[in-house]
Write an enzyme that holds these catalytic residues in place. Structure first.
Site, PDB file in Angstrom:
ATOM      1  N   TYR A  78       0.823  -1.207   0.000  1.00 31.25           N
ATOM      2  CA  TYR A  78       0.000   0.000   0.000  1.00 31.25           C
ATOM      3  C   TYR A  78       0.854   1.252   0.000  1.00 31.25           C
ATOM      4  O   TYR A  78       2.070   1.201   0.224  1.00 31.25           O
ATOM      5  CB  TYR A  78      -0.964   0.007   1.197  1.00 31.25           C
ATOM      6  N   LYS A 132       6.427  -2.019   1.957  1.00 28.63           N
ATOM      7  CA  LYS A 132       5.257  -1.400   2.597  1.00 28.63           C
ATOM      8  C   LYS A 132       4.050  -2.321   2.430  1.00 28.63           C
ATOM      9  O   LYS A 132       3.174  -2.089   1.591  1.00 28.63           O
ATOM     10  CB  LYS A 132       5.009  -0.006   1.992  1.00 28.63           C
ATOM     11  N   GLU A 179      11.898   2.896  14.569  1.00 26.49           N
ATOM     12  CA  GLU A 179      11.057   4.013  14.106  1.00 26.49           C
ATOM     13  C   GLU A 179       9.768   3.998  14.907  1.00 26.49           C
ATOM     14  O   GLU A 179       9.627   3.207  15.835  1.00 26.49           O
ATOM     15  CB  GLU A 179      10.786   3.899  12.602  1.00 26.49           C
ATOM     16  N   LEU A 229      10.777   1.458   7.256  1.00 35.10           N
ATOM     17  CA  LEU A 229      10.227   1.840   5.962  1.00 35.10           C
ATOM     18  C   LEU A 229      11.064   2.999   5.406  1.00 35.10           C
ATOM     19  O   LEU A 229      11.449   3.896   6.168  1.00 35.10           O
ATOM     20  CB  LEU A 229       8.774   2.308   6.148  1.00 35.10           C
TER      21      LEU A 229
HETATM   22  N1  PDD Z   1       2.696   5.261   7.414  1.00 34.98           N
HETATM   23  N2  PDD Z   1       7.306   4.259   9.110  1.00 34.98           N
HETATM   24  C1  PDD Z   1       6.210   3.489   9.080  1.00 34.98           C
HETATM   25  C2  PDD Z   1       6.231   2.178   9.770  1.00 34.98           C
HETATM   26  C3  PDD Z   1       5.069   3.929   8.388  1.00 34.98           C
HETATM   27  O1  PDD Z   1       3.975   3.163   8.341  1.00 34.98           O
HETATM   28  C4  PDD Z   1       5.088   5.202   7.768  1.00 34.98           C
HETATM   29  C5  PDD Z   1       3.914   5.735   7.011  1.00 34.98           C
HETATM   30  C6  PDD Z   1       6.250   5.971   7.845  1.00 34.98           C
HETATM   31  C7  PDD Z   1       6.374   7.306   7.158  1.00 34.98           C
HETATM   32  O2  PDD Z   1       6.473   7.104   5.759  1.00 34.98           O
HETATM   33  P1  PDD Z   1       6.041   8.236   4.718  1.00 34.98           P
HETATM   34  O3  PDD Z   1       6.789   9.440   5.064  1.00 34.98           O
HETATM   35  O4  PDD Z   1       6.437   7.679   3.399  1.00 34.98           O
HETATM   36  O5  PDD Z   1       4.561   8.432   4.871  1.00 34.98           O
HETATM   37  C8  PDD Z   1       7.352   5.462   8.519  1.00 34.98           C
HETATM   38  C9  PDD Z   1       1.502   5.599   6.656  1.00 34.98           C
HETATM   39  C10 PDD Z   1       1.233   7.067   6.588  1.00 34.98           C
HETATM   40  C11 PDD Z   1       0.340   4.797   7.189  1.00 34.98           C
HETATM   41  O6  PDD Z   1       0.540   3.594   7.380  1.00 34.98           O
HETATM   42  O7  PDD Z   1      -0.757   5.334   7.366  1.00 34.98           O
END
Ligand code: PDD
Length: 284
Positions: free
Chosen positions: A33, A150, A183, A207
């Protein structure tokens, strides 16, 4: 049309959109996703999100050519159909619908990926989070070793976020079995010491966050030193500043980890706020 969905070629109100009970996303979390947000109506980091999605699909050997499929055009059409001032876009692609067997369906069976998209109104982070900072809790990182993909297999993230919610905290900071912070459950994490930034290196532990990349670029442009190295939880607890970042969170100062106050002021720190200002500039 408010809150719309797209499933395999059809747009509908979100409540009417369905996928099969034999979808491998439902049965095995066999899917990937992306989450995108618009600023000024334009999806931020579209190409970066598409590239990461292609990589995730490739790593799981889900055969879906999102360029040939016209995914970017479909995302833009969905945003236009929904008509919100700013949108939050969720894209999910699974291996498809097949009788339940662990191994991939045979190529000859004609199974094709399920492509799902939803568009909702974007709620920007609350201003108070930047004024006062947020509290986080720590939680063991129970995830697998391919967090760079992801995937929709988010149960460890869900359990950690629930722990945070029950503690009245904004986020759970994940700590691996060796005591290193990886993280947040849905955010990247950073610590600041003596004006320099540390964040977990890319690889299977985290991620490859698009917001993380943007913030590190902004930091380097501002002449702030960046170290992509592991940090122990105790390093975070002794940091001058800690902050989180992600598509929906943007960049958020952390002022408390469990019972420990971060920094001496009890307020968001100067490096965090400089970077936030640079990030907002990038969005405008
Ligand atoms: N989550 N780390 C994890 C585990 C994440 O699920 C996300 C994003 C991030 C930040 O990634 P980015 O900057 O590409 O959004 C870091 C999304 C927003 C979610 O699962 O809703």
């Amino acid at each position: 049309m408010p809150e719309i969905a797209y499933v395999n070629g059809c747009f509908s109100p979100i409540g009417e959109a369905v996928v099969s009970v034999e979808d491998r996303g439902f049965q095995y979390a066999d899917g990937v996703y992306e989450v995108l947000a618009t600023y000024g109506g334009e999806p931020h980091g579209m190409e970066e999100h598409l590239l990461r999605l292609e990589r995730s699909l490739g790593e799981l050997r889900i055969e879906c050519d999102i360029r040939e499929y016209g995914l970017e055009g479909i995302i833009r059409e969905a945003i236009a159909r929904a008509g919100f001032k700013e949108s939050l876009i969720y894209v999910q692609i699974t291996r498809g619908v097949a009788p339940r067997r662990h191994e991939f369906p045979l190529a000859s069976s004609g199974v094709s990926p399920t492509v799902v998209l939803t568009v909702k109104e974007l709620a920007r982070p609350q201003a108070s989070w930047y004024e006062t900072g947020v509290k986080v809790v720590t939680s063991p990182d129970l995830r697998w070793k391919r967090c760079d993909i992801k995937t929709v297999a988010l149960l460890p993230n869900v359990l950690a976020k629930q722990q945070a919610a029950e503690a009245g905290a904004f986020e759970a900071l994940l700590v691996d079995e060796t005591g290193r912070v990886t993280e947040g459950s849905s955010t990247s994490s950073f610590r600041v010491l003596d004006g320099e930034i540390w964040t977990t290196p890319l690889g299977g532990h985290i991620l490859s966050s698009i917001t993380r990349e943007a913030l590190l670029r902004a930091a380097r442009d501002l002449g702030i030193a960046v170290w992509e190295e592991f940090s122990l939880l105790e390093d975070y607890l002794q940091a001058d500043e800690v902050f989180l970042a992600g598509t929906t969170a943007e960049s958020i100062p952390v002022v408390q980890i469990d019972d420990t106050a971060i920094g001496s002021s009890g307020a968001p720190g100067p490096v965090t706020m400089r970077l936030r200002a640079a990030f907002l500039e990038m969005l405008s």
